[in-house]
Each structure stands twice: as structure tokens, then as C-alpha cells.
Design a protein around this motif. Structure first.
Motif, PDB file in Angstrom:
ATOM      1  N   LEU A  96      -8.178 -39.719-120.326  1.00 11.25           N
ATOM      2  CA  LEU A  96      -7.195 -40.109-119.477  1.00 11.25           C
ATOM      3  C   LEU A  96      -5.770 -39.218-119.504  1.00 11.25           C
ATOM      4  O   LEU A  96      -5.053 -39.032-118.491  1.00 11.25           O
ATOM      5  CB  LEU A  96      -6.785 -41.472-119.800  1.00 11.25           C
ATOM      6  CG  LEU A  96      -7.948 -42.417-119.725  1.00 11.25           C
ATOM      7  CD1 LEU A  96      -7.660 -43.998-120.233  1.00 11.25           C
ATOM      8  CD2 LEU A  96      -8.126 -42.793-118.081  1.00 11.25           C
ATOM      9  N   LEU A  97      -5.371 -38.837-120.720  1.00  5.86           N
ATOM     10  CA  LEU A  97      -4.308 -37.854-120.964  1.00  5.86           C
ATOM     11  C   LEU A  97      -4.582 -36.744-119.807  1.00  5.86           C
ATOM     12  O   LEU A  97      -3.386 -36.170-119.395  1.00  5.86           O
ATOM     13  CB  LEU A  97      -4.032 -37.700-122.579  1.00  5.86           C
ATOM     14  CG  LEU A  97      -2.885 -36.820-122.675  1.00  5.86           C
ATOM     15  CD1 LEU A  97      -1.506 -37.442-122.219  1.00  5.86           C
ATOM     16  CD2 LEU A  97      -2.670 -36.465-124.202  1.00  5.86           C
ATOM     17  N   GLY A  98      -5.675 -36.075-120.191  1.00 12.65           N
ATOM     18  CA  GLY A  98      -6.227 -34.841-119.423  1.00 12.65           C
ATOM     19  C   GLY A  98      -6.040 -35.251-117.801  1.00 12.65           C
ATOM     20  O   GLY A  98      -5.777 -34.225-117.096  1.00 12.65           O
ATOM     21  N   VAL A  99      -6.251 -36.342-117.342  1.00 13.15           N
ATOM     22  CA  VAL A  99      -6.035 -36.771-116.210  1.00 13.15           C
ATOM     23  C   VAL A  99      -4.751 -36.502-115.579  1.00 13.15           C
ATOM     24  O   VAL A  99      -4.591 -35.738-114.486  1.00 13.15           O
ATOM     25  CB  VAL A  99      -6.673 -38.148-115.627  1.00 13.15           C
ATOM     26  CG1 VAL A  99      -6.158 -38.655-114.216  1.00 13.15           C
ATOM     27  CG2 VAL A  99      -8.139 -38.401-115.750  1.00 13.15           C
ATOM     28  N   ILE A 100      -3.942 -36.997-116.368  1.00 14.27           N
ATOM     29  CA  ILE A 100      -2.226 -36.948-116.115  1.00 14.27           C
ATOM     30  C   ILE A 100      -2.092 -35.548-116.129  1.00 14.27           C
ATOM     31  O   ILE A 100      -1.418 -34.964-115.099  1.00 14.27           O
ATOM     32  CB  ILE A 100      -1.457 -37.737-117.217  1.00 14.27           C
ATOM     33  CG1 ILE A 100      -1.849 -39.362-117.148  1.00 14.27           C
ATOM     34  CG2 ILE A 100      -0.073 -37.436-116.974  1.00 14.27           C
ATOM     35  CD1 ILE A 100      -1.373 -40.020-118.076  1.00 14.27           C
ATOM     36  N   ILE A 101      -2.298 -34.806-117.154  1.00 10.00           N
ATOM     37  CA  ILE A 101      -2.056 -33.388-117.181  1.00 10.00           C
ATOM     38  C   ILE A 101      -2.424 -32.428-115.842  1.00 10.00           C
ATOM     39  O   ILE A 101      -2.043 -31.775-115.348  1.00 10.00           O
ATOM     40  CB  ILE A 101      -2.570 -32.854-118.451  1.00 10.00           C
ATOM     41  CG1 ILE A 101      -1.594 -33.209-119.645  1.00 10.00           C
ATOM     42  CG2 ILE A 101      -2.328 -31.047-118.599  1.00 10.00           C
ATOM     43  CD1 ILE A 101      -2.139 -32.765-121.191  1.00 10.00           C
ATOM     44  N   ASN A 102      -3.956 -32.625-115.806  1.00 15.62           N
ATOM     45  CA  ASN A 102      -4.488 -32.088-114.425  1.00 15.62           C
ATOM     46  C   ASN A 102      -3.912 -32.569-113.097  1.00 15.62           C
ATOM     47  O   ASN A 102      -3.712 -31.371-112.272  1.00 15.62           O
ATOM     48  CB  ASN A 102      -5.943 -32.466-114.306  1.00 15.62           C
ATOM     49  CG  ASN A 102      -6.828 -31.653-115.297  1.00 15.62           C
ATOM     50  OD1 ASN A 102      -6.678 -30.422-115.498  1.00 15.62           O
ATOM     51  ND2 ASN A 102      -7.879 -32.280-115.792  1.00 15.62           N
ATOM     52  N   MET A 103      -3.367 -33.762-113.129  1.00 16.30           N
ATOM     53  CA  MET A 103      -2.696 -34.143-111.811  1.00 16.30           C
ATOM     54  C   MET A 103      -1.454 -33.404-111.658  1.00 16.30           C
ATOM     55  O   MET A 103      -0.888 -32.858-110.438  1.00 16.30           O
ATOM     56  CB  MET A 103      -2.627 -35.503-111.641  1.00 16.30           C
ATOM     57  CG  MET A 103      -3.963 -36.102-111.355  1.00 16.30           C
ATOM     58  SD  MET A 103      -4.902 -35.458-109.883  1.00 16.30           S
ATOM     59  CE  MET A 103      -4.011 -35.898-108.631  1.00 16.30           C
ATOM     60  N   ILE A 104      -0.783 -33.159-112.878  1.00 15.38           N
ATOM     61  CA  ILE A 104       0.671 -32.880-112.943  1.00 15.38           C
ATOM     62  C   ILE A 104       0.660 -31.171-112.580  1.00 15.38           C
ATOM     63  O   ILE A 104       1.391 -30.474-111.981  1.00 15.38           O
ATOM     64  CB  ILE A 104       1.523 -32.980-114.106  1.00 15.38           C
ATOM     65  CG1 ILE A 104       1.637 -34.642-113.961  1.00 15.38           C
ATOM     66  CG2 ILE A 104       2.908 -32.368-114.134  1.00 15.38           C
ATOM     67  CD1 ILE A 104       2.465 -35.115-115.428  1.00 15.38           C
ATOM     68  N   MET A 143      -2.516 -41.145-109.046  1.00 15.02           N
ATOM     69  CA  MET A 143      -3.630 -40.829-110.390  1.00 15.02           C
ATOM     70  C   MET A 143      -3.175 -40.883-111.666  1.00 15.02           C
ATOM     71  O   MET A 143      -3.575 -41.375-112.535  1.00 15.02           O
ATOM     72  CB  MET A 143      -4.340 -39.466-109.798  1.00 15.02           C
ATOM     73  CG  MET A 143      -5.334 -39.462-108.784  1.00 15.02           C
ATOM     74  SD  MET A 143      -6.718 -40.675-108.906  1.00 15.02           S
ATOM     75  CE  MET A 143      -7.732 -39.794-110.192  1.00 15.02           C
ATOM     76  N   SER A 144      -1.768 -40.392-111.551  1.00 16.05           N
ATOM     77  CA  SER A 144      -1.323 -40.077-113.151  1.00 16.05           C
ATOM     78  C   SER A 144      -0.757 -41.805-113.684  1.00 16.05           C
ATOM     79  O   SER A 144      -0.915 -42.068-114.631  1.00 16.05           O
ATOM     80  CB  SER A 144       0.222 -39.604-113.070  1.00 16.05           C
ATOM     81  OG  SER A 144      -0.105 -38.165-112.627  1.00 16.05           O
ATOM     82  N   ILE A 145      -0.466 -42.602-112.679  1.00 16.42           N
ATOM     83  CA  ILE A 145      -0.148 -43.908-112.788  1.00 16.42           C
ATOM     84  C   ILE A 145      -1.460 -44.549-113.582  1.00 16.42           C
ATOM     85  O   ILE A 145      -1.523 -45.321-114.548  1.00 16.42           O
ATOM     86  CB  ILE A 145       0.316 -44.761-111.805  1.00 16.42           C
ATOM     87  CG1 ILE A 145       1.824 -44.306-111.591  1.00 16.42           C
ATOM     88  CG2 ILE A 145       0.339 -46.201-111.952  1.00 16.42           C
ATOM     89  CD1 ILE A 145       2.551 -44.752-110.139  1.00 16.42           C
ATOM     90  N   LEU A 146      -2.807 -44.234-112.816  1.00 20.09           N
ATOM     91  CA  LEU A 146      -3.768 -44.823-113.259  1.00 20.09           C
ATOM     92  C   LEU A 146      -4.288 -44.372-114.497  1.00 20.09           C
ATOM     93  O   LEU A 146      -4.720 -45.147-115.460  1.00 20.09           O
ATOM     94  CB  LEU A 146      -5.141 -44.558-112.052  1.00 20.09           C
ATOM     95  CG  LEU A 146      -6.230 -44.980-112.548  1.00 20.09           C
ATOM     96  CD1 LEU A 146      -6.591 -46.558-112.425  1.00 20.09           C
ATOM     97  CD2 LEU A 146      -7.348 -44.616-111.439  1.00 20.09           C
ATOM     98  N   GLY A 147      -4.126 -42.928-114.933  1.00 17.46           N
ATOM     99  CA  GLY A 147      -4.314 -42.496-116.110  1.00 17.46           C
ATOM    100  C   GLY A 147      -3.646 -43.289-117.314  1.00 17.46           C
ATOM    101  O   GLY A 147      -3.843 -43.590-118.493  1.00 17.46           O
ATOM    102  N   ALA A 148      -2.228 -43.443-116.882  1.00 16.12           N
ATOM    103  CA  ALA A 148      -1.196 -43.860-117.874  1.00 16.12           C
ATOM    104  C   ALA A 148      -1.492 -45.457-118.116  1.00 16.12           C
ATOM    105  O   ALA A 148      -1.384 -46.045-119.283  1.00 16.12           O
ATOM    106  CB  ALA A 148       0.367 -43.898-117.285  1.00 16.12           C
ATOM    107  N   GLY A 149      -1.845 -46.148-117.060  1.00 13.41           N
ATOM    108  CA  GLY A 149      -2.316 -47.445-117.183  1.00 13.41           C
ATOM    109  C   GLY A 149      -3.533 -47.396-118.071  1.00 13.41           C
ATOM    110  O   GLY A 149      -3.737 -48.615-118.920  1.00 13.41           O
ATOM    111  N   GLY A 150      -4.544 -46.566-117.886  1.00 11.06           N
ATOM    112  CA  GLY A 150      -5.842 -46.660-118.851  1.00 11.06           C
ATOM    113  C   GLY A 150      -5.174 -46.531-120.259  1.00 11.06           C
ATOM    114  O   GLY A 150      -5.768 -46.935-121.335  1.00 11.06           O
TER     115      GLY A 150
END
Length: 150
Positions: free
Chosen positions: A81-89, A102-109
Motif C-alpha cells: 500500500l505504501l508502494g501504491v502511494i509512491i507509484n502514484m506520486i 489512489m493515494s488516499i485509498l493507499g493511506a486509508g489501507g
């Protein structure tokens, strides 16, 4: 009761990861790296289901170390999930809205996984206190038996 909460939040964690994994495989994320095909998506989904469900089933069967195993699984998927945030940014050419959602979804997870950890630590503490209470009462019982036998 708290065991049930930990299991419930484990399922919520799994659900959030699966949704995020599915969404990250769609073209709207516009990742600059190569996108995974549907076969890879199914492999990762099945792998996640197996890794989550084995310790959940063991927890339902009241095998106490299952929460430790589940904790390792949740920690690994938290990194995803941290990877999702990094990839999206850093690696997505999607619109700012898509990146933010998508970053909010990852942070929510990640927050859900952190809450799972809090609940699991509470269960662990309660189990330790119960064991200490049983041990202490057993020692008192043995002491009383020795005193009455004198």
C-alpha cells in the motif's frame, strides 16, 4: 470478543488491498512502468487470499500464534500500500485527482492496518494477563494445599 474484531479488520484489510491492487492494474492510473496483465492480477489476488486466509482460519480455530503470522502478512501488504502511494506520486502520469484518490485509498489501507495492529496488541495483552492470572491462581492454590496439609 476482541479476537472477532481482529479477524473482521483482517478481512477489511484484505478487501482494501484487493481493491487497490485491482485499481492499480487499470489504465487510468497511467503508470509509466509496464502495467501488469490480468494473469498477474489473478496470481497476486490468489496469493493475497491464501496468505491472509491461512492465519485467519488458524485464528478462528483459536491457535494463538496465528495473530503473529497474520501480523507479518499485514506488514508485508502494508508495504504494498505504501508502494501504491509512491507509484502514484512519482511514477504516474494520471490527473491530480486520480493520484490523490489512489493515494488516499493507499493511506486509508495503511490506517486500517495500523488499527488492526492496535487491536491485535490489545488481544495479546489480554491473553498475557489471562495466563498470568491463571498461573498466579494456580500458585495460590498449591500454597493453600501445602498449608492445609501441615
Amino acid at each position: 470478543m476482541k479476537d472477532k474484531q481482529v479477524v473482521t479488520w483482517s478481512f477489511i484489510s484484505l478487501f482494501i488491498f484487493l481493491i487497490t491492487n485491482f485499481l492499480m492494474s487499470l489504465p487510468f492510473t497511467q503508470l509509466t512502468s509496464q502495467r501488469a496483465d490480468s494473469a498477474d492480477l489473478w496470481k497476486s489476488t490468489i496469493f493475497a487470499l491464501v496468505l491472509y486466509l491461512i492465519p485467519i482460519v488458524l485464528a478462528v480455530l483459536d491457535w494463538k500464534p496465528s495473530f503473529y503470522l497474520l501480523g507479518i502478512v499485514i506488514a508485508l501488504y502494508s508495504l504494498g500500500l505504501l508502494g501504491v502511494i509512491i507509484n502514484m506520486i512519482f511514477y504516474s502520469e494520471a490527473s491530480l485527482l486520480i493520484k490523490a484518490l489512489m493515494s488516499i485509498l493507499g493511506a486509508g489501507g495503511l490506517l486500517i492496518n495500523a488499527w488492526w495492529l492496535v487491536l491485535a496488541l490489545r488481544v495479546r495483552k489480554a491473553q498475557q494477563e489471562q495466563r498470568q492470572l491463571e498461573r498466579f491462581s494456580k500458585l495460590n492454590q498449591e500454597k493453600e494445599e501445602r498449608e492445609t496439609s501441615k
